[in-house]
Design an enzyme around this catalytic site. Structure first.
Site, mmCIF file in Angstrom:
data_model
loop_
_atom_site.group_PDB
_atom_site.id
_atom_site.type_symbol
_atom_site.label_atom_id
_atom_site.label_comp_id
_atom_site.label_asym_id
_atom_site.label_seq_id
_atom_site.Cartn_x
_atom_site.Cartn_y
_atom_site.Cartn_z
ATOM 1 N N LYS A 191 -3.681 8.043 32.616
ATOM 2 C CA LYS A 191 -3.171 6.690 32.926
ATOM 3 C C LYS A 191 -2.091 5.903 31.544
ATOM 4 O O LYS A 191 -2.468 6.170 30.818
ATOM 5 C CB LYS A 191 -4.305 5.625 32.478
ATOM 6 C CG LYS A 191 -4.443 4.300 33.171
ATOM 7 C CD LYS A 191 -4.993 3.712 32.968
ATOM 8 C CE LYS A 191 -5.003 2.709 31.280
ATOM 9 N NZ LYS A 191 -3.563 2.299 31.607
ATOM 10 N N GLU A 266 -7.133 9.537 19.224
ATOM 11 C CA GLU A 266 -5.977 9.046 18.324
ATOM 12 C C GLU A 266 -5.739 7.867 17.829
ATOM 13 O O GLU A 266 -5.082 7.623 19.027
ATOM 14 C CB GLU A 266 -4.566 10.159 19.057
ATOM 15 C CG GLU A 266 -3.570 10.285 17.469
ATOM 16 C CD GLU A 266 -2.695 9.614 17.198
ATOM 17 O OE1 GLU A 266 -2.299 8.772 16.722
ATOM 18 O OE2 GLU A 266 -1.952 9.886 17.925
ATOM 19 N N CYS A 300 2.330 5.256 15.691
ATOM 20 C CA CYS A 300 0.928 5.452 14.449
ATOM 21 C C CYS A 300 1.377 5.710 13.174
ATOM 22 O O CYS A 300 0.233 5.689 12.177
ATOM 23 C CB CYS A 300 -0.250 5.832 15.921
ATOM 24 S SG CYS A 300 0.965 7.737 15.964
ATOM 25 N N GLU A 397 -3.331 -2.441 11.041
ATOM 26 C CA GLU A 397 -2.424 -1.768 11.323
ATOM 27 C C GLU A 397 -1.227 -3.005 12.055
ATOM 28 O O GLU A 397 -1.329 -3.816 12.783
ATOM 29 C CB GLU A 397 -2.767 -0.846 12.223
ATOM 30 C CG GLU A 397 -1.618 0.041 13.475
ATOM 31 C CD GLU A 397 -1.883 0.924 13.879
ATOM 32 O OE1 GLU A 397 -2.656 1.062 14.616
ATOM 33 O OE2 GLU A 397 -0.847 1.954 13.665
HETATM 34 P P1 ADP Z 1 -2.177 -1.831 22.767
HETATM 35 O O1 ADP Z 1 -3.535 -2.911 22.177
HETATM 36 O O2 ADP Z 1 -1.318 -1.631 21.577
HETATM 37 O O3 ADP Z 1 -1.849 -1.925 23.857
HETATM 38 P P2 ADP Z 1 -4.312 -0.613 23.529
HETATM 39 O O4 ADP Z 1 -4.554 0.659 23.017
HETATM 40 O O5 ADP Z 1 -4.810 -0.917 23.919
HETATM 41 O O6 ADP Z 1 -3.189 -0.200 22.676
HETATM 42 O O7 ADP Z 1 -3.963 0.498 24.333
HETATM 43 C C1 ADP Z 1 -3.320 1.842 25.027
HETATM 44 C C2 ADP Z 1 -3.730 2.652 25.921
HETATM 45 O O8 ADP Z 1 -5.293 2.465 26.600
HETATM 46 C C3 ADP Z 1 -2.747 1.409 27.303
HETATM 47 O O9 ADP Z 1 -2.807 2.793 28.378
HETATM 48 C C4 ADP Z 1 -3.949 0.620 27.521
HETATM 49 O O10 ADP Z 1 -4.092 0.422 29.200
HETATM 50 C C5 ADP Z 1 -5.514 1.436 27.283
HETATM 51 N N1 ADP Z 1 -6.922 0.812 27.903
HETATM 52 C C6 ADP Z 1 -6.890 -0.781 27.046
HETATM 53 N N2 ADP Z 1 -8.016 -0.966 27.057
HETATM 54 C C7 ADP Z 1 -8.837 0.086 27.423
HETATM 55 C C8 ADP Z 1 -10.280 -0.144 27.718
HETATM 56 N N3 ADP Z 1 -10.848 -1.299 27.944
HETATM 57 N N4 ADP Z 1 -10.600 1.081 27.885
HETATM 58 C C9 ADP Z 1 -9.542 1.573 28.321
HETATM 59 N N5 ADP Z 1 -8.602 2.082 28.133
HETATM 60 C C10 ADP Z 1 -7.739 0.964 28.003
#
Ligand code: ADP
Length: 497
Positions: A191, A266, A300, A397
């Site tokens: 994904k 990570e 990161c 961060e």
């Molecule tokens: P940012 O906040 O910088 O967009 P995230 O850590 O939220 O970064 O997102 C990184 C990845 O995790 C993306 O692919 C996002 O769609 C996915 N993601 C965000 N929230 C969830 C969740 N609750 N469960 C699974 N995947 C998630």
């Protein structure tokens, strides 16, 4: 701000199929939903991408499950898997310009850096992991139980892997996870981040072209709280690997508990970069600026906390500020650009909010932090001095081009300050004294230490954080234990008399 010029943006091939990739086929979402993906340099919609919902994740997991339980991939000879992964690495290089242009369009990063770093880095992962596919050996174990036994271990794939990646290195982060997963004989549902889905879909197509069988690598763009959460909770998924924020990492851990999945993470960082007064200062200043401003600071491991020994503090602060002022902010396709736009308007506002908080807290903003241009989400690199350890610009961060510089006196002093963080991803040290470098490398509570360099990555170097920066390692042979299970086989060969 540099003007847009005609270049790869105009020359780049049209964006291809933006439907989901499930079981080797391009398909629309079951409910027909789509979401726009946007060019951060212009705000223009690049494409309306099929949006995976829970039903689509179900289909993708079912395809990956079939491919794992009954398909040829886990049963292929190691040499066959190796050849196919090597070919995929080659195909990535053959499509370097197309893939780099997709990264620049979707993420905003400079085309030059996508071509020099992201694409070869992704290819390198497949080439490196192709080598490991033929070397996943177990051991024979002499045991002391009464009787005579032949006891050995086998390295077996974990099963179906749900891989969730962020938007800062869409292709690179996909490769970091997909390459070891496939080398070990797993199948995958990938994904990509909702902000940057394009290159992962293209990677899925290239994998098919390389000979990865249908269903082995499925790609489901969609939103984190919908598609991501469905993947994490899915009972048909055996392992989840995630890169993203620490906060989302916590949600992933919670989501994975129902079926006790293997989880590797990570997560965030607030990496210290330490300059001693005996360092090669021009190199250290350049390294400090690159360490925080490369990729718009959307890294990161960005060296966001810069510690400078007191005797050279003023010189380094001025040097880093000069470097920041000299960076050309603009369209990533312009060859003169060194800093592209931030990925979305929302993220630009978050970064801008931190700059405002730093000023409100009394830190000295030496340069940058202001928005540029009428369209797109550009922010000038920001340099803060006069900061205190409790300020949000020092503790949290930001994931943008903002550095906070503090003075220190000696090794013990700076180790205390550098380790005073919930994160432990990476750190930098600049010094010409080898014993000082070793003391720092020993004392820093982080996953990677760079000395007299910063941000060096290689497929052979394990990477991953300690503390709240994550669980497990990526790359190197260390990652293989995250994508394999060790099975112990104990065969009685003679009964004790
Ligand atoms: P940012 O906040 O910088 O967009 P995230 O850590 O939220 O970064 O997102 C990184 C990845 O995790 C993306 O692919 C996002 O769609 C996915 N993601 C965000 N929230 C969830 C969740 N609750 N469960 C699974 N995947 C998630």
């Amino acid at each position: 701000m540099t003007p847009q010029t005609a270049g790869p943006r105009e020359q780049a091939p049209a964006i291809g199929d933006v439907r989901l990739l499930v079981d080797g086929l391009r398909v629309d979402a079951r409910d027909g939903a789509t979401f726009p993906t946007v060019d951060p340099a212009t705000g223009a919609v690049l494409a309306h991408v099929a949006e995976a919902g829970a039903a689509d994740v179900d289909l993708a997991v079912a395809a990956a499950r079939r491919a794992f339980d009954d398909g040829p991939w886990p049963r292929a000879t190691p040499a066959e898997r190796s050849r196919i992964l090597w070919r995929l690495g080659d195909l990535i290089l053959e499509h370097a310009e197309e893939l780099a242009a997709l990264e620049t369009r979707d993420n905003g990063k400079t085309y030059a850096s996508a071509l020099a770093v992201d694409v070869p880095g992704a290819a390198g992962l497949f080439h490196y992991m192709a080598g490991w596919a033929t070397k996943l050996e177990g051991t024979t174990i002499p045991i002391s139980a009464p009787g005579t036994f032949h006891t050995y271990t086998r390295r077996e794939p974990v099963g179906v892997c749900g891989l969730i990646v962020p938007w800062n290195y869409p292709l690179g982060q996909s490769a970091w996870k997909v390459a070891p997963a496939l080398a070990c004989g797993n199948t995958v549902v990938l994904k990509p981040a909702e902000q940057t889905p394009l290159s992962a879909l293209r990677l899925g197509e290239l994998a098919l072209e390389a000979g990865v069988p249908a269903g082995v690598l499925n790609v489901v763009p969609g939103f984190g709280h919908v598609a991501g959460a469905a993947l994490v909770a899915h009972p048909g998924v055996d392992k989840v690997a995630f890169t993203g924020s620490t906060e989302t990492g916590r949600a992933i851990i919670r989501g994975a508990t129902g079926s006790i999945k293997k989880v590797s993470l990570e997560l965030g960082g607030k990496s210290p970069n330490v300059i001693f007064d005996d360092a090669d200062l021009p190199a250290a200043i350049q390294g400090a600026a690159d360490g925080i401003f490369f990729n718009q600071g959307e890294v990161c491991t960005a060296g966001a906390r810069l510690y400078v020994q007191r005797g050279v503090y003023d010189e380094v602060v001025e040097g880093v500020a000069d470097a920041a002022r000299g960076l050309r902010v603009g369209d990533g396709f312009d060859p003169a650009t060194e800093v592209g736009p931030l990925v979305t308007a929302e993220h630009r506002d978050v970064v801008r909010g931190y700059v405002d908080a730093g000023v409100a807290d009394g830190a000295r903003l030496i340069t940058g932090g202001d928005e540029v241009g009428d369209a797109g989400w550009f922010l000038r690199p920001a340099v803060f001095a006069g900061v205190r350890p409790e300020m949000s610009i020092v503790r949290e961060e930001i994931f943008g081009p903002v550095v906070a510089i503090q003075p220190f006196d000696d090794v013990d002093d700076v180790l205390r300050a550098a380790n005073d963080s919930p994160f432990g991803l990476a750190a930098g040290v600049w010094s010409s004294d080898a014993s000082k470098v070793h003391r720092m490398a020993d004392g820093l509570r982080v996953g990677t230490v760079w000395a007299n360099c910063y941000g060096v990555f290689d497929a052979a170097m394990p990477f991953g954080g300690v503390k709240q920066s994550g669980w497990g390692k990526e790359m190197g042979h260390a990652v293989l234990s995250d994508y394999t299970e060790t099975k112990t086989v104990c065969i009685r060969t003679a009964v004790p008399s």
